[in-house]
Design a protein around this motif. Structure first.
Motif, PDB file in Angstrom:
ATOM      1  N   ALA A  12       1.173   0.025   0.882  1.00 16.23           N
ATOM      2  CA  ALA A  12      -0.040   0.526   0.240  1.00 16.23           C
ATOM      3  C   ALA A  12      -0.280   2.004   0.510  1.00 16.23           C
ATOM      4  O   ALA A  12      -1.232   2.577  -0.029  1.00 16.23           O
ATOM      5  CB  ALA A  12      -1.248  -0.282   0.714  1.00 16.23           C
ATOM      6  N   VAL A  14      -1.329   3.445   3.257  1.00 12.63           N
ATOM      7  CA  VAL A  14      -2.519   3.662   4.076  1.00 12.63           C
ATOM      8  C   VAL A  14      -2.080   3.566   5.524  1.00 12.63           C
ATOM      9  O   VAL A  14      -0.964   3.143   5.829  1.00 12.63           O
ATOM     10  CB  VAL A  14      -3.623   2.623   3.770  1.00 12.63           C
ATOM     11  CG1 VAL A  14      -4.080   2.727   2.325  1.00 12.63           C
ATOM     12  CG2 VAL A  14      -3.144   1.207   4.088  1.00 12.63           C
ATOM     13  N   THR A  18      -6.492   2.377   9.262  1.00  8.43           N
ATOM     14  CA  THR A  18      -7.378   2.070   8.131  1.00  8.43           C
ATOM     15  C   THR A  18      -7.500   0.572   7.932  1.00  8.43           C
ATOM     16  O   THR A  18      -8.598   0.036   7.727  1.00  8.43           O
ATOM     17  CB  THR A  18      -6.845   2.729   6.845  1.00  8.43           C
ATOM     18  OG1 THR A  18      -6.917   4.147   6.985  1.00  8.43           O
ATOM     19  CG2 THR A  18      -7.662   2.304   5.626  1.00  8.43           C
ATOM     20  N   GLN A  50      -5.457  -3.657  -3.140  1.00  6.43           N
ATOM     21  CA  GLN A  50      -5.229  -2.824  -4.321  1.00  6.43           C
ATOM     22  C   GLN A  50      -6.551  -2.475  -4.998  1.00  6.43           C
ATOM     23  O   GLN A  50      -6.783  -1.326  -5.401  1.00  6.43           O
ATOM     24  CB  GLN A  50      -4.311  -3.537  -5.311  1.00  6.43           C
ATOM     25  CG  GLN A  50      -3.938  -2.686  -6.520  1.00  6.43           C
ATOM     26  CD  GLN A  50      -2.994  -3.413  -7.457  1.00  6.43           C
ATOM     27  OE1 GLN A  50      -3.188  -4.584  -7.759  1.00  6.43           O
ATOM     28  NE2 GLN A  50      -1.971  -2.719  -7.924  1.00  6.43           N
ATOM     29  N   ARG A  53      -8.355   0.167  -2.987  1.00  4.05           N
ATOM     30  CA  ARG A  53      -7.790   1.503  -3.195  1.00  4.05           C
ATOM     31  C   ARG A  53      -8.213   2.076  -4.531  1.00  4.05           C
ATOM     32  O   ARG A  53      -8.483   3.279  -4.648  1.00  4.05           O
ATOM     33  CB  ARG A  53      -6.261   1.446  -3.095  1.00  4.05           C
ATOM     34  CG  ARG A  53      -5.761   1.113  -1.689  1.00  4.05           C
ATOM     35  CD  ARG A  53      -4.253   1.145  -1.619  1.00  4.05           C
ATOM     36  NE  ARG A  53      -3.743   2.480  -1.852  1.00  4.05           N
ATOM     37  CZ  ARG A  53      -2.754   2.772  -2.687  1.00  4.05           C
ATOM     38  NH1 ARG A  53      -2.154   1.809  -3.365  1.00  4.05           N
ATOM     39  NH2 ARG A  53      -2.337   4.008  -2.841  1.00  4.05           N
ATOM     40  N   TYR A  54      -8.277   1.231  -5.573  1.00  4.61           N
ATOM     41  CA  TYR A  54      -8.738   1.710  -6.881  1.00  4.61           C
ATOM     42  C   TYR A  54     -10.149   2.275  -6.772  1.00  4.61           C
ATOM     43  O   TYR A  54     -10.433   3.378  -7.238  1.00  4.61           O
ATOM     44  CB  TYR A  54      -8.737   0.569  -7.897  1.00  4.61           C
ATOM     45  CG  TYR A  54      -7.375   0.201  -8.442  1.00  4.61           C
ATOM     46  CD1 TYR A  54      -6.353   1.139  -8.524  1.00  4.61           C
ATOM     47  CD2 TYR A  54      -7.116  -1.091  -8.891  1.00  4.61           C
ATOM     48  CE1 TYR A  54      -5.100   0.795  -9.027  1.00  4.61           C
ATOM     49  CE2 TYR A  54      -5.876  -1.445  -9.394  1.00  4.61           C
ATOM     50  CZ  TYR A  54      -4.866  -0.503  -9.459  1.00  4.61           C
ATOM     51  OH  TYR A  54      -3.651  -0.853  -9.957  1.00  4.61           O
ATOM     52  N   ARG A  56     -11.802   3.188  -4.108  1.00  2.00           N
ATOM     53  CA  ARG A  56     -11.869   4.356  -3.238  1.00  2.00           C
ATOM     54  C   ARG A  56     -11.427   5.611  -3.988  1.00  2.00           C
ATOM     55  O   ARG A  56     -12.021   6.679  -3.833  1.00  2.00           O
ATOM     56  CB  ARG A  56     -10.983   4.157  -1.997  1.00  2.00           C
ATOM     57  CG  ARG A  56     -11.550   3.213  -0.965  1.00  2.00           C
ATOM     58  CD  ARG A  56     -12.834   3.740  -0.359  1.00  2.00           C
ATOM     59  NE  ARG A  56     -12.590   4.822   0.582  1.00  2.00           N
ATOM     60  CZ  ARG A  56     -13.532   5.644   1.035  1.00  2.00           C
ATOM     61  NH1 ARG A  56     -14.777   5.530   0.597  1.00  2.00           N
ATOM     62  NH2 ARG A  56     -13.249   6.593   1.911  1.00  2.00           N
ATOM     63  N   GLU A  57     -10.390   5.465  -4.793  1.00  2.19           N
ATOM     64  CA  GLU A  57      -9.917   6.596  -5.583  1.00  2.19           C
ATOM     65  C   GLU A  57     -10.994   7.083  -6.543  1.00  2.19           C
ATOM     66  O   GLU A  57     -11.077   8.276  -6.854  1.00  2.19           O
ATOM     67  CB  GLU A  57      -8.655   6.196  -6.363  1.00  2.19           C
ATOM     68  CG  GLU A  57      -8.052   7.306  -7.201  1.00  2.19           C
ATOM     69  CD  GLU A  57      -7.471   8.440  -6.374  1.00  2.19           C
ATOM     70  OE1 GLU A  57      -7.367   9.560  -6.902  1.00  2.19           O
ATOM     71  OE2 GLU A  57      -7.124   8.198  -5.198  1.00  2.19           O
TER      72      GLU A  57
END
Length: 252
Positions: A12, A14, A18, A50, A53-54, A56-57
């Motif tokens: 991932a 990271v 984290t 996943q 992360r989306y 967070r982006e």
């Protein structure tokens, strides 16, 4: 299949720290642990990571991400739909930013005379001063540069807004032509390429076919120009390059 925290971190992109933090705050708890207490993640955990992360982006705080993911009424399709809407909004904003940068590059390098308030209205948050020196170094000795300086120096805010509107309207029609499947060396594409040349002549300098093909080559060679056209429609820089060359060969 079970994955170690190190494997998940590498996959991932990271840090292990984290993942430990996500576990501690309850955002992403591993589905299992070994007898020694080591974390083990399954496919469902990876799917959740996943999504994290989306979001967070997209700038969501961790607390809000947890609320979104733990919503009992949300399903994977709802998450995808939400991400699609958010990303579409971001793409639209980025396109506006790229356009503003492009106009700022043109404007300040050519001696535009606007108040700070007017410059903000026309060009947004971007400082066009950064590109003045480069433009002078590259084109300062040319007649085109002299004409551009002279014209830009007398444009009002309304002139700049009309310039922007005309170029945006041309871009929409050019993108629509690409979507129709028309060939880049076809009559419709060449007609719009000619219109592009005339816009340059109208607003900046006398754009001969030789100069126009030089611009076309710069659109694919300079990443900044390429990015501007690609933001309007993927593949536009190369398509426009071909259309401009075909138009120059046909008309000159």
């Amino acid at each position: 299949m079970a994955y170690t925290v190190g494997q998940v971190a590498r996959a991932a992109r990271v840090t292990v720290r984290t993942l430990h933090h996500y576990d501690e705050i309850g955002l992403l708890r591993p589905s299992g642990r070994t007898s020694a207490g080591y974390r083990r993640y399954d496919e469902a955990d990876l799917d959740r990571l996943q999504l994290i992360r989306y979001y967070r982006e997209l700038g969501f705080p961790l607390e809000e991400i947890a609320e979104i993911l733990d919503d009992p009424d949300a399903d994977p399709v709802a998450h995808l739909r939400r991400q699609h809407e958010l990303l579409s909004g971001r793409i639209g904003k980025l396109q506006e930013m790229v356009a503003a940068i492009e106009h700022a590059m043109e404007a300040r390098t050519l001696g535009i005379q606007l108040t700070p308030e007017e410059r903000f209205e026309v060009f947004g948050d971007f400082d066009p001063d950064e590109h003045a020196e480069e433009a002078e170094q590259r084109w300062g000795g040319t007649e085109a540069y002299r004409q551009s300086q002279e014209r830009a120096g007398r444009y009002s805010k309304e002139d700049w807004l009309r310039n922007k509107a005309e170029n945006e309207e041309w871009g929409r029609r050019f993108a629509a032509l690409m979507d129709s499947g028309a060939p880049a060396d076809g009559p419709e594409a060449m007609a719009l390429a000619e219109e592009h040349r005339q816009l340059v002549t109208k607003w900046w300098y006398d754009c001969s076919y030789e100069i126009h093909t030089g611009l076309a080559d710069m659109y694919v060679a300079d990443p900044r120009f390429t990015a501007y056209f690609e933001a309007l429609r993927p593949g536009m820089a190369a398509y426009l390059n071909e259309a401009i060359h075909a138009n120059a060969i046909t008309r000159s």
